[in-house]
Design an enzyme around this catalytic site. Structure first.
Site, PDB file in Angstrom:
ATOM      1  CB  SER A 187      -0.912   0.009   1.231  1.00 34.02           C
ATOM      2  OG  SER A 187      -1.745  -1.124   1.257  1.00 34.02           O
ATOM      3  CD  GLU A 420      -6.764   2.491   3.682  1.00 35.60           C
ATOM      4  OE1 GLU A 420      -6.708   3.012   4.814  1.00 35.60           O
ATOM      5  OE2 GLU A 420      -6.013   1.569   3.333  1.00 35.60           O
ATOM      6  CG  HIS A 429      -3.479  -9.484   4.729  1.00 33.90           C
ATOM      7  ND1 HIS A 429      -2.573 -10.043   3.857  1.00 33.90           N
ATOM      8  CD2 HIS A 429      -3.338  -8.133   4.597  1.00 33.90           C
ATOM      9  CE1 HIS A 429      -1.907  -9.076   3.233  1.00 33.90           C
ATOM     10  NE2 HIS A 429      -2.359  -7.907   3.657  1.00 33.90           N
ATOM     11  CG  ASP A 466      -4.007  -0.493  -1.738  1.00 37.85           C
ATOM     12  OD1 ASP A 466      -4.868  -1.351  -2.040  1.00 37.85           O
ATOM     13  OD2 ASP A 466      -3.645  -0.303  -0.560  1.00 37.85           O
TER      14      ASP A 466
END
Lengths: 607, 260
Positions: A187, A420, A429, A466
């Site tokens: 990122s 964001e 993740h 991103d």
């Protein structure tokens, strides 16, 4: 080729006698020779035929000289062509079936709209008073598709046909995400590219590739100027929102310069970096106004007006005495320099409001509040799916976006806002499609709120990511199959079985922690305390659609990884037409700059 | 038996799946001399896979390999419990790994795992869902549900020295607990699997009081920590990259070449 054979009949005609008596029959004459059949053959002609450009029929006729009932080329006595008329409009027959088809008409309408938009494109620079950049952290194409289906299915539809808010944007393209030194990016490098127009290395914030990660001394002369800083210089209001820590890589790249993304507070930095004068990222946020003015002689700015996110720990001393009522850890703060940056910010901006919870957020009056620092969690804010479990409450991304726009719109010169959704990345993740997708849906709602709160004639809105994740939509599930469900094929009601005889899910991961069956758990991170599982599971009785289900993964890794393919870029408003094709990620800055003329406006302000 | 998995089970969940015979042993220096239940260091010895001698009598079972059972070695590990108010740590001296829990005012339970060999810690998301039940185990090493289901047999001593004996027999296991109510700690817990005759034993060896608890927590608190949620974004950090690629292995061998 099909031919049509037509046989004619020979007709014998008997002559009628006279009126007198009939005489005796004469001697029978000799039999005449056998007659010949006349044959006709019709041959369809395709469009483009030399005799019939629009297609038609060729008609061959002649006598069957050899009596074999086939009109051979040597027997053809005459050939005629019946040609189809030239097509001047799409009506009738098969064409009508096509033109009245819903898919056909919808797409046709889209083209008409696109054409009218193309004719109305405003190509002059600086037409956008406001710019909003939405970044879904880890929001790859497959995540968008899956979230779209999930949102549609939550709305009672099949799902595939649904449109997320930014699916409706008129312009889109692709961004190549690699960092200067990395095929699969992070990122820090990608957001720096988007905010400054310069691609850089993995792990560094707001500095060019000449920097050495972790080396404070290498930052000098590598600092880049971001869109947010230019907007600030140009006199616009500015805002930064993230559901991650406000010091995390993506939001940090809007305001900070750091040789390492992890220098979120002073305790994260090596002593030599601190001694050399490098500031931690949290300190840079609080000192943004001072630092920016120091970089440009004579500059006078008023600082960032809206800061919403998590990450309180990086602003508070490592002392339990500074714990808030929302503290999760025994000692909430991490700072080892004793500074309370929240107090410093409040002392500097006495008209500003510092809030840490839902009640404080709700109390903000956007019409009268000059600026706000909202730090709603010690670390990252909650996933949208378990936001309601927070002890003191956290606002949603949509709520933060709407309130920020209401505040920033008070400036007649316009604003720049970066929003964001930071935890899409974390859901992936952790190997939880549920958390990644539910945060994506909330992200789309926030975009919708921005669209509704702004004027498309003066506000450029860009939505992008991103980087991507190793998240796949696989198999051959039938239309409307639950996106988190097991693959059920077209025409079937039972899950398809793999070669090992076991059912499998539509969505899955190439790597990561793998299968977890945590029931109704809504916090993906719980899986981090459990073993990695990468062997095939029997999912026959497992509810894969439940919030606590973590998908199977092929490669056993402790944390699922980013992926390296392109990401989508979606845009509406002035300058949005420049978002097209496949480009380096740094293009996004230049689109924003074209739309709002940041560079020239900033230069003018500095003259 | 997978020792690593068994240790994890014992540390994070409960010992109810383990097998053991009762082990009647009194360790005089483990007896509490003061009732400082909120600030102490308790040293335990854990034995896994132990075969009680009576188990070998079961030769009538054709599937039972007498020689194999005798050759099977038990595994002994150390476990240190540190308690300071609403902070509790379970420390494995061999692996040099500490699990440190904190129960906050909202009854959220946060875990930080410290890797001393790497001088780094990993923070796990606060967990409020099962906190009440889990906290009892974290704090006392005995699952609350297990303790509540056991039958009180007898008691000896008084005050801080009071020792209570509990037993429980299920279809598959037998449990024997010597409980120190003043400290809310087991002096011993022995679990026996009725089928395999394997035992698991948790035995109190020593208790320390005083400032050492505070000092140890201070040492751990000084180490840098990373949210597990951030591990995946830190492939450049050697320790975290190792976490990404291999996860955490509690085996000392896995870290033998990575002392820092």
């Amino acid at each position: 080729m099909k031919t049509l054979k037509l046989l004619s009949l020979s007709i014998l005609v008997a002559l009628a006698g006279c009126d007198g008596d009939d005489g005796r029959d004469g001697t029978n004459g000799a039999d005449g020779a056998n007659g010949l059949n006349s044959l006709v053959v019709q041959t369809p002609l395709a469009v483009g035929n030399a005799n019939c450009l629009n297609g038609g029929v060729q008609i061959d006729s002649g006598l069957d000289d050899n009596g074999n009932n086939t009109l051979e080329s040597g027997e053809v006595d005459a050939t005629e062509f019946v040609c189809s008329p030239t097509i001047t409009n799409v009506t009738g027959g098969a064409a009508e079936v096509t033109s009245t088809n819903t898919w056909f008409s919808q797409a046709k309408r889209r083209v008409e709209i696109a054409q009218s938009r193309a004719e109305a494109i405003e190509i002059a620079k600086g037409q956008a008073k406001n710019v909003i950049l939405f970044v879904g952290d880890g929001l790859g194409i497959s995540t968008i598709t899956a979230a779209r289906i999930m949102a549609g299915q939550q709305a009672g539809l099949d799902g595939e046909e649904y449109e997320l808010s930014f699916d409706k944007f008129p312009y889109s393209g692709f961004a190549k995400t690699y960092n200067v030194d990395a095929q699969t990016p992070d990122s820090a490098g990608t957001m720096t590219a988007m905010m400054s127009g310069v691609k850089t290395d993995v792990g560094v914030i707001g500095v060019a590739e000449g920097v050495s990660r972790g080396d404070c001394s290498s930052v000098s002369s590598q600092e880049l100027v971001t869109a947010l800083e230019m907007a600030e210089i140009a006199g616009k209001s500015t805002g930064v929102i993230s559901t991650a820590r406000i010091t995390h890589a993506t939001p940090a790249a809007t305001y900070a310069k750091s040789a390492d993304r992890n220098w979120e507070d002073v305790s994260d930095m090596p002593a030599e970096a601190v001694a050399a004068g490098c500031q931690d990222i949290a300190a840079q946020l609080v000192n943004f106004e001072t630092n920016l003015e120091a970089r440009f002689a004579g500059l006078d700015v008023d600082g960032i007006e809206v800061m919403f996110g998590g990450g309180r720990r990086h602003f508070l001393p490592k002392d339990a005495a500074f714990n808030t009522a929302d503290a999760v850890s025994s000692v909430e703060g991490d700072r080892t320099d004793g500074r309370d940056l929240t107090a410093e910010w409040q002392a500097k901006y006495t008209a500003g409001q510092y809030v840490i919870d839902q009640a404080g957020f709700d109390a903000i009056n956007p019409a009268t509040t000059e600026r706000v620092l909202g730090l709603f969690n010690e670390s990252h804010m909650r996933y949208e799916a378990n936001r309601n479990e927070d002890a003191l409450g956290e606002p949603s991304l949509t709520q933060m976006t709407a309130k920020a726009i209401d505040m920033l719109a008070n400036n007649d010169d316009g604003f720049f806002l970066m929003v964001e959704s930071g935890r899409i990345d974390h859901g992936h993740h952790a190997g939880s499609a549920y958390n990644a997708l539910t945060d994506t849906i909330e992200f789309a709602k926030a975009v919708d709120a921005a669209v509704k709160a702004t004027n498309p004639e003066d506000t450029l809105i860009i939505v992008t990511a991103d980087h991507s994740h190793v998240f796949t939509i696989a198999g051959y599930p039938k239309r409307g199959n639950p996106i988190l469900g097991k693959v059920v094929s077209v025409g079937s009601e039972e899950p398809s079985l793999a070669a090992d005889g076991l059912p499998y899910t539509t969505v899955g991961y190439t790597n990561g922690r793998g299968f977890k069956n945590l029931g109704n758990e809504t916090n993906a991170d719980v899986a981090y305390g459990m073993d990695i599982v990468n062997d095939r599971q029997d999912l026959t009785t497992v509810s894969t659609e439940s919030s606590g289900f973590h998908q199977e993964a092929l490669i056993p890794l402790s944390s699922e990884t980013h992926a390296g393919e392109d990401v989508g870029v979606y845009a509406m408003g002035p300058g949005a037409h420049l978002v097209t094709g496949t480009n380096e990620q740094s293009l996004i800055f230049h689109v924003m700059n074209h739309a709002a003329d940041f560079v020239n406006q900033a230069d003018s302000a500095l003259e | 038996m997978n020792i690593k998995k068994t240790v994890t089970l014992c540390l994070l969940v409960a010992s109810t799946q383990l097998a053991a015979f009762a082990h009647q042993q009194s360790i005089s220096n483990a007896s509490p001399k003061r009732c400082q239940a909120e600030q102490l260091i308790a040293h335990y010895e854990q034995t896994f896979g132990e075969h009680h001698e009576h188990a070998n009598i079961a030769t009538h079972n054709p599937n039972h390999n007498h020689n194999q059972a005798q050759q099977q070695k038990s595994t002994v590990q150390q476990l240190t419990l540190l308690r300071k108010g609403n902070r509790v740590a379970h420390y494995n001296p061999e692996q040099k790994v500490a699990n440190i829990w904190y129960l906050n005012r909202h009854k959220q339970q946060q875990l930080t795992r410290v890797f001393e060999r790497y001088q780094q810690g990993i923070e796990y998301q606060a967990d409020e869902l099962k906190a009440q039940q889990q906290w009892h185990y974290v704090r006392t090493l005995v699952d609350h549900a297990l303790l509540a289901s056991m039958s009180h047999q007898k008691a000896s001593g008084a005050g801080c020295q009071r020792l209570e004996h509990y037993t429980l027999a299920t279809a598959t296991h037998e449990f024997q607990l010597q409980w120190l109510p003043a400290l809310a700690l087991p002096q011993s817990l022995v679990v026996t699997d009725k089928q395999t005759h394997q035992t698991s034993r948790l035995q109190l060896v020593d208790i320390e009081y005083g400032d050492k608890v505070v000092e140890q927590f201070t040492v751990w608190d000084a180490l840098p920590t990373t949210d597990y949620a951030d591990v995946g974004d830190n492939e450049n950090n050697p320790f975290l990259a190792k976490m990404i690629n291999q996860g955490f292995s509690g085996s000392p061998n896995a870290h033998a070449h990575h002392h820092h």
